[in-house]
Design an enzyme around this catalytic site. Sequence first.
Site, PDB file in Angstrom:
ATOM      1  N   ARG A 175       0.850  -1.227   0.150  1.00 14.00           N
ATOM      2  CA  ARG A 175       0.010  -0.116  -0.116  1.00 14.00           C
ATOM      3  C   ARG A 175       0.895   1.247   0.035  1.00 14.00           C
ATOM      4  O   ARG A 175       2.097   1.036   0.306  1.00 14.00           O
ATOM      5  CB  ARG A 175      -0.836  -0.060   1.243  1.00 14.00           C
ATOM      6  CG  ARG A 175      -1.927  -0.971   1.146  1.00 14.00           C
ATOM      7  CD  ARG A 175      -2.865  -1.055   2.636  1.00 14.00           C
ATOM      8  NE  ARG A 175      -3.456   0.028   2.668  1.00 14.00           N
ATOM      9  CZ  ARG A 175      -4.186   0.613   3.805  1.00 14.00           C
ATOM     10  NH1 ARG A 175      -4.086  -0.383   4.864  1.00 14.00           N
ATOM     11  NH2 ARG A 175      -4.639   1.509   3.964  1.00 14.00           N
ATOM     12  N   HIS A 176       0.257   2.104  -0.326  1.00 14.80           N
ATOM     13  CA  HIS A 176       1.058   3.414  -0.278  1.00 14.80           C
ATOM     14  C   HIS A 176       1.707   3.857   1.120  1.00 14.80           C
ATOM     15  O   HIS A 176       1.031   3.194   2.286  1.00 14.80           O
ATOM     16  CB  HIS A 176       0.249   4.767  -0.878  1.00 14.80           C
ATOM     17  CG  HIS A 176      -1.175   4.793  -0.192  1.00 14.80           C
ATOM     18  ND1 HIS A 176      -1.228   5.335   1.251  1.00 14.80           N
ATOM     19  CD2 HIS A 176      -2.343   4.274  -0.300  1.00 14.80           C
ATOM     20  CE1 HIS A 176      -2.574   5.379   1.587  1.00 14.80           C
ATOM     21  NE2 HIS A 176      -3.061   4.483   0.655  1.00 14.80           N
ATOM     22  N   ASN A 182      -5.358   9.204   6.058  1.00 10.29           N
ATOM     23  CA  ASN A 182      -5.115   8.165   6.875  1.00 10.29           C
ATOM     24  C   ASN A 182      -4.983   8.477   8.232  1.00 10.29           C
ATOM     25  O   ASN A 182      -5.627   7.986   9.226  1.00 10.29           O
ATOM     26  CB  ASN A 182      -3.945   7.423   6.681  1.00 10.29           C
ATOM     27  CG  ASN A 182      -3.997   6.507   5.319  1.00 10.29           C
ATOM     28  OD1 ASN A 182      -3.041   6.228   4.723  1.00 10.29           O
ATOM     29  ND2 ASN A 182      -5.186   5.807   4.965  1.00 10.29           N
ATOM     30  N   ARG A 260      -1.070   9.923  -3.257  1.00  4.34           N
ATOM     31  CA  ARG A 260      -0.350   9.252  -2.028  1.00  4.34           C
ATOM     32  C   ARG A 260       0.295   7.932  -2.787  1.00  4.34           C
ATOM     33  O   ARG A 260       1.215   7.500  -2.230  1.00  4.34           O
ATOM     34  CB  ARG A 260      -1.472   8.866  -0.980  1.00  4.34           C
ATOM     35  CG  ARG A 260      -2.679   8.005  -1.520  1.00  4.34           C
ATOM     36  CD  ARG A 260      -3.775   7.797  -0.375  1.00  4.34           C
ATOM     37  NE  ARG A 260      -4.981   7.002  -0.719  1.00  4.34           N
ATOM     38  CZ  ARG A 260      -5.956   7.325  -1.246  1.00  4.34           C
ATOM     39  NH1 ARG A 260      -5.852   8.716  -1.765  1.00  4.34           N
ATOM     40  NH2 ARG A 260      -6.955   6.618  -1.381  1.00  4.34           N
ATOM     41  N   GLU A 283      -7.887   3.234  -5.583  1.00  3.48           N
ATOM     42  CA  GLU A 283      -8.722   2.622  -4.346  1.00  3.48           C
ATOM     43  C   GLU A 283     -10.032   2.610  -4.700  1.00  3.48           C
ATOM     44  O   GLU A 283     -10.770   3.309  -5.774  1.00  3.48           O
ATOM     45  CB  GLU A 283      -8.574   3.686  -3.447  1.00  3.48           C
ATOM     46  CG  GLU A 283      -9.317   3.224  -2.180  1.00  3.48           C
ATOM     47  CD  GLU A 283      -8.736   1.630  -1.165  1.00  3.48           C
ATOM     48  OE1 GLU A 283      -9.203   0.851  -2.225  1.00  3.48           O
ATOM     49  OE2 GLU A 283      -8.239   1.637  -0.138  1.00  3.48           O
ATOM     50  N   HIS A 351      -3.473   0.352  -3.136  1.00  2.57           N
ATOM     51  CA  HIS A 351      -4.164   0.673  -1.951  1.00  2.57           C
ATOM     52  C   HIS A 351      -4.903  -0.488  -1.478  1.00  2.57           C
ATOM     53  O   HIS A 351      -4.722  -1.733  -2.090  1.00  2.57           O
ATOM     54  CB  HIS A 351      -5.431   1.640  -2.487  1.00  2.57           C
ATOM     55  CG  HIS A 351      -5.039   2.857  -3.206  1.00  2.57           C
ATOM     56  ND1 HIS A 351      -4.665   3.949  -2.608  1.00  2.57           N
ATOM     57  CD2 HIS A 351      -4.551   3.150  -4.534  1.00  2.57           C
ATOM     58  CE1 HIS A 351      -4.263   4.891  -3.435  1.00  2.57           C
ATOM     59  NE2 HIS A 351      -4.222   4.271  -4.576  1.00  2.57           N
TER      60      HIS A 351
END
Length: 420
Positions: A175-176, A182, A260, A283, A351
């Site tokens: 994932r980023h 977040n 991101r 995502e 994502h």
Amino acid sequence: MDQSASFFDPSNKKAAQLREQCAMETLDDLLDYILNGNGSVGIFDATNSTLARRKQIMERIRERAGPELNVLFVESVCKDPTLLESNMRLKLSGPDYDGKDPVAALEDFKQRVAIYEKNYIPLGDYEEDNNMPFVSMIDVGRKMISHQVRGFLAGQAVYYLLNFNLSPRMIWITRHGESVDNVAGRIGGDSDLSENGRKYAKAMTRFIGRQQKAWEVHQADKVANTHFPPIAGDHTPPNPHYSGDIQPKNFCIWTSMLKRSIQTAENFCDEEYDIKQMRMLDELNAGIMEGMTYEDIRIKHAEEYERRKRDKLAYRYPGPGGEGYLDIINRIRPVIVELERMTDHCLLVTHRSIARVLIAYFQGLKREDVADLDCPLGMLYQLEPKPYGVEFKAWRYNAVSNDFDHLPDYKLRRATTLNN
């Protein structure tokens, strides 16, 4: 049970009878799964090298399932002697010869192949005359022959075989890095990385570079220590993809179109890595709930919150562009096909929903497990396709050392809360 070459010799009447009994009982189990259970696709993995066996299979299927159940015979033929020798050596790492002396095992398998070859009737005239669909793959995709392939699933099977390859390579999934959203607990959106996220991105770039170099050294060592024929203690199978010398592999970096994800890969040098952005890796779109926290959704959209809680896999976010996991599975199918086809290394910076589907695919998990697969920030997953499955490793970012720790006992598990 003895499964040496003599077990597969047609003149061994007792063994032949046992093989036929096992084959038909297995076929009946498969048909029970499709006709009486919840199955829709079955793979009958057997040699089926004689015309009599293939006729028997078709008669049993038509007897029990009628004409409605589609059947596709798949044949793999190796004509190139070097490729054949390599494939035989690959067989030594499979379950039939696990833990056995490679010299004796190779000799036994060559005897088994010779027995099959003596009695083998290739797919062809009989199948064509009797309207039996088949696809024949020659020398691992050098040439393909298909006959009367109809329907979506059969077409997809042929498409997969067209893109099949045995090239050793690494597939990395992460994932980023941590984003501003977040930190705030908001879903979706298109925010920048946080400061912690940028640290993760830099550490990951350094780590991937080291792993790439180490992998190349390891592969060169394997080739240098592979012997034809094998010597005692040599369990390193050659790869048919190699022609003798090892060239450095191209390394692809694929990100989503969201900031991101792009920012997480921005430290890779574009002269050394092939960097691309793909909307297919974006995502899952939360529709009208983009940018909200799960607590906001629980309060403002209580009914939707409960619907998602009951069935995350089938749930689709309402509003324009809203998606669910079933949409994601369909969306990234071309990505999976490309990963199966390509011979390069690849890092996917994506994502949570995308990572879940990709990892579930390569680990052979059930579709029902996808939506609840735990896939936190800071994890880097390494997958290496092998002849018998995919070798899986997990690495966790350590903020203290600003590096990655290998997790040798890591097990994929379910997320513990709905908000995951």
